[in-house]
Design a protein around this motif. Structure first.
Motif, PDB file in Angstrom:
ATOM      1  N   PHE A 100       0.823  -1.207   0.000  1.00 59.63           N
ATOM      2  CA  PHE A 100       0.000   0.000   0.000  1.00 59.63           C
ATOM      3  C   PHE A 100       0.858   1.259   0.000  1.00 59.63           C
ATOM      4  CE2 PHE A 100      -2.331  -3.305   2.327  1.00 59.63           C
ATOM      5  CZ  PHE A 100      -3.597  -3.264   1.752  1.00 59.63           C
ATOM      6  N   ALA A 101       0.262   2.336  -0.474  1.00 62.76           N
ATOM      7  CA  ALA A 101       0.878   3.658  -0.340  1.00 62.76           C
ATOM      8  C   ALA A 101      -0.236   4.692  -0.355  1.00 62.76           C
ATOM      9  CB  ALA A 101       1.858   3.924  -1.476  1.00 62.76           C
ATOM     10  N   TYR A 102       0.061   5.862   0.191  1.00 63.23           N
ATOM     11  CA  TYR A 102      -0.870   6.986   0.133  1.00 63.23           C
ATOM     12  C   TYR A 102      -0.865   7.588  -1.269  1.00 63.23           C
ATOM     13  CZ  TYR A 102      -0.768   7.180   5.292  1.00 63.23           C
ATOM     14  OH  TYR A 102      -0.859   6.903   6.630  1.00 63.23           O
ATOM     15  N   ASP A 103      -1.878   8.409  -1.502  1.00 67.08           N
ATOM     16  CA  ASP A 103      -1.988   9.120  -2.781  1.00 67.08           C
ATOM     17  C   ASP A 103      -0.707   9.856  -3.154  1.00 67.08           C
ATOM     18  OD1 ASP A 103      -4.552   8.591  -3.783  1.00 67.08           O
ATOM     19  OD2 ASP A 103      -5.476  10.004  -2.387  1.00 67.08           O
ATOM     20  N   ASP A 104      -0.015  10.417  -2.170  1.00 63.94           N
ATOM     21  CA  ASP A 104       1.168  11.223  -2.494  1.00 63.94           C
ATOM     22  C   ASP A 104       2.435  10.376  -2.650  1.00 63.94           C
ATOM     23  OD1 ASP A 104       2.004  10.547   0.046  1.00 63.94           O
ATOM     24  OD2 ASP A 104       2.260  12.617   0.741  1.00 63.94           O
ATOM     25  N   GLY A 105       2.276   9.046  -2.581  1.00 59.34           N
ATOM     26  CA  GLY A 105       3.421   8.171  -2.815  1.00 59.34           C
ATOM     27  C   GLY A 105       4.126   7.692  -1.563  1.00 59.34           C
ATOM     28  N   THR A 106       3.743   8.231  -0.417  1.00 63.93           N
ATOM     29  CA  THR A 106       4.345   7.763   0.844  1.00 63.93           C
ATOM     30  C   THR A 106       3.916   6.314   1.085  1.00 63.93           C
ATOM     31  OG1 THR A 106       4.116  10.009   1.706  1.00 63.93           O
ATOM     32  CG2 THR A 106       4.538   8.249   3.311  1.00 63.93           C
ATOM     33  N   PRO A 107       4.868   5.435   1.341  1.00 63.63           N
ATOM     34  CA  PRO A 107       4.451   4.056   1.625  1.00 63.63           C
ATOM     35  C   PRO A 107       3.578   4.001   2.871  1.00 63.63           C
ATOM     36  CG  PRO A 107       6.853   4.197   1.371  1.00 63.63           C
ATOM     37  CD  PRO A 107       6.335   5.597   1.421  1.00 63.63           C
ATOM     38  N   TYR A 108       2.640   3.088   2.865  1.00 64.76           N
ATOM     39  CA  TYR A 108       1.769   2.883   4.023  1.00 64.76           C
ATOM     40  C   TYR A 108       1.772   1.402   4.374  1.00 64.76           C
ATOM     41  CZ  TYR A 108      -2.367   2.230   6.845  1.00 64.76           C
ATOM     42  OH  TYR A 108      -3.213   1.863   7.862  1.00 64.76           O
ATOM     43  N   TYR A 109       2.045   1.104   5.629  1.00 65.79           N
ATOM     44  CA  TYR A 109       2.033  -0.282   6.110  1.00 65.79           C
ATOM     45  C   TYR A 109       0.887  -0.417   7.095  1.00 65.79           C
ATOM     46  CZ  TYR A 109       6.750   1.108   4.818  1.00 65.79           C
ATOM     47  OH  TYR A 109       7.815   1.680   4.170  1.00 65.79           O
ATOM     48  N   GLN A 388       9.208   1.679   8.631  1.00 64.97           N
ATOM     49  CA  GLN A 388       9.165   3.094   8.240  1.00 64.97           C
ATOM     50  C   GLN A 388      10.564   3.684   8.092  1.00 64.97           C
ATOM     51  OE1 GLN A 388       6.651   4.369  11.473  1.00 64.97           O
ATOM     52  NE2 GLN A 388       4.795   4.399  10.202  1.00 64.97           N
ATOM     53  N   GLN A 389      11.445   3.227   8.973  1.00 63.31           N
ATOM     54  CA  GLN A 389      12.808   3.743   9.012  1.00 63.31           C
ATOM     55  C   GLN A 389      13.486   3.624   7.639  1.00 63.31           C
ATOM     56  OE1 GLN A 389      14.702   1.664  12.178  1.00 63.31           O
ATOM     57  NE2 GLN A 389      16.547   2.930  12.147  1.00 63.31           N
ATOM     58  N   ASP A 390      13.223   2.518   6.955  1.00 63.53           N
ATOM     59  CA  ASP A 390      13.842   2.317   5.645  1.00 63.53           C
ATOM     60  C   ASP A 390      12.893   2.655   4.490  1.00 63.53           C
ATOM     61  OD1 ASP A 390      16.586   1.329   6.101  1.00 63.53           O
ATOM     62  OD2 ASP A 390      15.589  -0.229   7.250  1.00 63.53           O
ATOM     63  N   ARG A 391      11.740   3.197   4.854  1.00 61.42           N
ATOM     64  CA  ARG A 391      10.763   3.580   3.825  1.00 61.42           C
ATOM     65  C   ARG A 391      10.594   2.460   2.790  1.00 61.42           C
ATOM     66  NH1 ARG A 391       8.633   8.956   2.248  1.00 61.42           N
ATOM     67  NH2 ARG A 391       7.837   8.652   0.158  1.00 61.42           N
ATOM     68  N   LEU A 392      10.308   1.269   3.310  1.00 66.57           N
ATOM     69  CA  LEU A 392      10.262   0.080   2.450  1.00 66.57           C
ATOM     70  C   LEU A 392       9.157   0.185   1.411  1.00 66.57           C
ATOM     71  CD1 LEU A 392      10.834  -2.727   5.106  1.00 66.57           C
ATOM     72  CD2 LEU A 392      12.519  -1.523   3.711  1.00 66.57           C
ATOM     73  N   GLU A 393       9.419  -0.372   0.257  1.00 64.90           N
ATOM     74  CA  GLU A 393       8.428  -0.435  -0.822  1.00 64.90           C
ATOM     75  C   GLU A 393       7.448  -1.581  -0.612  1.00 64.90           C
ATOM     76  OE1 GLU A 393       8.001   1.416  -3.829  1.00 64.90           O
ATOM     77  OE2 GLU A 393       9.136   2.829  -2.589  1.00 64.90           O
ATOM     78  N   GLY A 394       7.858  -2.565   0.164  1.00 62.58           N
ATOM     79  CA  GLY A 394       6.993  -3.730   0.397  1.00 62.58           C
ATOM     80  C   GLY A 394       7.839  -4.978   0.549  1.00 62.58           C
ATOM     81  N   LEU A 395       7.605  -5.708   1.623  1.00 63.10           N
ATOM     82  CA  LEU A 395       8.406  -6.910   1.878  1.00 63.10           C
ATOM     83  C   LEU A 395       7.796  -8.105   1.147  1.00 63.10           C
ATOM     84  CD1 LEU A 395       9.223  -6.418   5.659  1.00 63.10           C
ATOM     85  CD2 LEU A 395      10.823  -6.312   3.726  1.00 63.10           C
ATOM     86  N   GLU A 396       8.627  -8.732   0.341  1.00 61.97           N
ATOM     87  CA  GLU A 396       8.193  -9.906  -0.421  1.00 61.97           C
ATOM     88  C   GLU A 396       8.843 -11.148   0.193  1.00 61.97           C
ATOM     89  OE1 GLU A 396       6.175 -10.000  -3.487  1.00 61.97           O
ATOM     90  OE2 GLU A 396       5.607  -8.192  -2.374  1.00 61.97           O
ATOM     91  N   PRO A 397       8.054 -12.203   0.428  1.00 59.15           N
ATOM     92  CA  PRO A 397       8.615 -13.383   1.100  1.00 59.15           C
ATOM     93  C   PRO A 397       9.750 -14.011   0.291  1.00 59.15           C
ATOM     94  CG  PRO A 397       6.415 -13.849   0.245  1.00 59.15           C
ATOM     95  CD  PRO A 397       6.637 -12.379   0.090  1.00 59.15           C
ATOM     96  N   MET A 398      10.775 -14.488   0.997  1.00 55.66           N
ATOM     97  CA  MET A 398      11.937 -15.060   0.323  1.00 55.66           C
ATOM     98  C   MET A 398      11.624 -16.403  -0.327  1.00 55.66           C
ATOM     99  SD  MET A 398      15.356 -14.128   2.414  1.00 55.66           S
ATOM    100  CE  MET A 398      15.824 -12.425   2.724  1.00 55.66           C
TER     101      MET A 398
END
Lengths: 502, 502
Positions: A100-109, A388-398
């Motif tokens: 997920f992310a907000y409209d302005d592009g900020t990632p949202y978890y 949030q610290q790393d502003r992750l794009e999304g964690l994908e399982p290994m």
């Protein structure tokens, strides 16, 4: 002047007679250049009719209205939208398929909690709920429009959602504007705290009749909710809690129709999902009008399975709750809930919090809000801060559940390609290589204690070379699995974070 | 004179020339009244040929031999079988569909451990293994005929199982009588300790050639093993460890054929099963020649599912091992393994122990035996004693995985109808009623701390009456679920035992 993602509201006078809820149609058509957005208006109270609109672009907009009644037809107006206020990011959308992310592009978890009926509790308690939420760091809350009748939930709501009939009972054809105004106020306050309102439109825990409204009443209510609430940037549509316990009054095709009504009447196209009761009764989240998977399931190691089944973000609202009440969905330890959060997140999903400690007055967070008494929320906040610290794009399982060794432990790689996490849970290896970088390079590797909330540099060691082992036609081992290994202290509930520095 | 369930052995002289292993057939036909039992003999060493027979009834037996060579043909003899020695109960059989008992009717609960290659370690270490086993209370051990080549297992065995060829390599057409004699001695010693030898005939962890013998060699070896070992009352046939990693040399139909050979040549019809490697590669245990389910699977809450899938006793040999080595099947905490034992047993299955703590000399219990270093074995012994104390007929799960609330917590009822157990695991309710007696009566109810190994009287309270809750067409709650409730201390890893006293 309206700020981006805030609510523009226009009020109009129209007929108060008859039943405007049933009789009057009212829309506004917003324009910006060639772009047109149709907004559904609603009758509020007395002669008041309202149009609400959440602008998602800056600049000038105009609108005109259309209605089945003359007084509301052909009205026009305009607004100027300026930059968003500090901290306002817009609505949350699906991004990167499972995230997920907000409209302005900020990632949202989504790191949410649950207080189903908090807006129906005494006002003082609602204030405490908001204060607790602010402290807790949760950025989503599951909450219901209707009051709740259930074990530990026997008190009357402050006010009914539809107006009471003279002589008793509720008139489900006449919404209570005061109840909606209160709900909206609290949704707005959540928004100011950066908390998404995962709003449950229907649920089965009922003694007033909300769960047994007619089909027509249900459809009208959904359209009304869309008209009133779509302009709140922090709305998510949780069509149901435990829809499968409502199937006697709302069949599957009607749930689909609810989603279509939201598609038609919510110009913001906020997130839509439907939450199951029985673990084997997930809604078919593959349907295109469902934006993400909402489930309850304690068996969190299966998270990658649900990603594959539905191809959408997985939000496991209830991997059981921390607490000690008698129902078994509400009495796991804080340690176990923290473990389930880490397991879910490091398998590519998101989990939800709830707290259900027995209370002499039945003031339990999960339904009523108030005060948090548990120990898991702090660790959940810690995990969120790590993402949030790393502003992750999304964690994908290994690996998938059935891929060695990822059915047993959990590991995930950020889509941004710079950060990996590995979580060992009940496993306590004294060293680790699987999933670590296969090429040497500049890495920062930290050991995370998920319970004690510490982050310390991990000790690199030479990767061990496993003795080759015969596995049918292939021979495993004989070479190191990674460019280096990590020494581990041999206790449970640890994680590694591997950051690639260049 | 032979005691019941002990071994009657008769030795004969025959040809030493050629290759008796391949060339000579030799059988004995035991009779008691009209009953006839065919026993397969074997060539031991030099001129020695042997018949071994485990009598399962007392009284007089006679036998005559038949052979492809004249010297071994038409020999006869007799034996008198007297009552079993103290503590000798015969072979273990399936009873009550999902459970086990000895020949004499004594219930048997498989609580086993794993020391794959213990009989291939230095003799002094083998003595320590036996001493540890005696102390531990385990009543089954998984062990392999062949030595093991694997991570942490690089040492040479004391002797090969087949004779070495001059100039190197092993002649898989010439078994090593000394190696088999040693194996038999250790199986007998296990028997004296009351420990079943769950004997693995094939496994893939190999550098000597045992895993790549020809089909003909494999079949001959199985028949030979049956001839030599069937008379040991404590033999179980574990056809393979991780058969799916041997499919390149032993296809599925050959595994079936192995079972048929055991059916033909083991007059005692000892238990037969085949253990998988990959969690998704269970052997098809529905086949009639498989007596019980042997699997490895960490996901122990699924135990009832495997009971239904195969309709046979479920023995989950490896719900992961207590330890801290790098492979993820061998590094869970002691607490977690104890939890998995309770969960498995209270869902109608049986679990297996293993211990894999890293050791500077790679002396790890799971493969080599020696000394136990962990903490789970004591708690596993405690659980076994609880089952033995009530001489249970077999614990049947109170619900299926998808039945409320038994997907979350575990409960079981003894087939004898007098004892129930409920295990809460990660759940910590402050009170409980589900699964408790629905009629008042004379019950003894104990609270069990599964980790601290305490049994204390549980406190009865009035069963709470849950507020009725709407669940579609049915309304739940409104009345108590049981005749009384139990107050619980609100911490994890507790169990209840409910004994009906009259």
């Amino acid at each position: 002047m309206t700020h981006l993602y805030d609510i523009f509201e226009a009020r109009f006078k129209g007929p108060a007679s008859g039943n405007p809820y049933l009789d009057v149609t009212f829309h506004a058509h917003f324009s910006q250049g060639n772009r047109k957005v149709r907004v559904t208006g609603f009758h509020d109270d007395g002669e008041d009719y309202v149009i609400r609109f959440m602008p998602d672009t800056v600049g000038d907009w105009t609108f005109t209205t259309s209605s089945s009644v003359a007084e509301l037809d052909g009205k026009s107006g305009s607004l100027t939208v300026t930059a968003a206020r500090e901290g306002v990011h817009g609505a949350v959308r699906v991004r990167n398929r499972f995230h997920f992310a907000y409209d302005d592009g900020t990632p949202y978890y989504p790191f949410g909690t649950t207080c189903y009926a908090w807006t129906h509790q005494p006002l003082e308690m609602q204030e405490r709920t908001l204060a607790s939420l602010e402290m807790s760091g949760f950025n989503k809350i599951r909450m219901a429009v209707f009051p709740k009748d259930y074990p530990f939930n026997t008190n009357e709501p402050l006010q009914p959602i539809f107006l009471e009939k003279e002589g008793g009972g509720i008139d489900f054809d006449r919404p209570n504007p005061s109840a909606f105004a209160h709900l909206e106020k609290q949704i707005a306050r959540l928004g100011e705290l950066g908390i998404e309102a995962d709003l449950i439109l229907f649920h089965p825990y009922d003694r007033w009749g909300y769960a047994t409204m007619t089909e027509e009443q249900n459809l009208r209510y959904v359209e009304y909710a869309a008209a009133r609430l779509s302009a709140f940037r922090n709305i998510w549509w949780a069509l149901a809690n435990e829809y499968d316990f409502l199937l006697d009054t709302i069949p599957v095709q009607t749930w689909d129709r609810f989603c279509h009504l939201l598609e038609e009447n919510d110009p913001g196209q906020h997130l839509r999902s439907i939450h199951n009761g029985d673990q084997n009764m997930n809604f078919d989240h593959r349907k295109p009008w469902i934006t993400h998977v909402c489930i309850q399931n304690w068996d969190v190691k299966r998270t990658p399975e649900w990603r594959v089944a539905y191809g959408k973000p997985v939000v496991n609202d209830e991997p059981e709750y921390e607490g000690n009440i008698w129902p078994s969905w509400g009495n796991i330890t804080a340690q176990e809930l923290v473990h389930r959060f880490w397991t879910t997140v490091l398998r590519g999903g998101y989990a939800g919090h709830g707290e259900t400690y027995a209370d002499p007055d039945d003031l339990i967070w999960w339904a009523k809000g108030g005060t948090l008494h548990g120990e898991s929320w702090k660790r959940i906040k810690f995990l969120l801060k790590l993402l949030q610290q790393d502003r992750l794009e999304g964690l994908e399982p290994m690996g998938m559940n059935d891929q060695w060794p990822w059915s047993r432990i959990s590991g995930a790689r950020d889509l941004g390609g710079k950060v990996d996490f590995i979580y060992f849970g009940e496993h306590q290896p004294n060293q680790w290589t699987t999933g670590l970088p296969t090429e040497d390079g500049n890495y920062e590797i930290d050991l995370i204690d998920t319970w004690n909330m510490t982050v310390t540099p991990a000790k690199r060691i030479t990767a061990h070379i496993p003795h080759p082992q015969r596995h049918g036609n292939i021979v495993r081992g004989g070479k190191a699995e990674a460019a280096f290994g990590i020494e581990l202290p041999g206790r449970p509930n640890l994680a590694l974070r591997i950051r690639k520095l260049d």
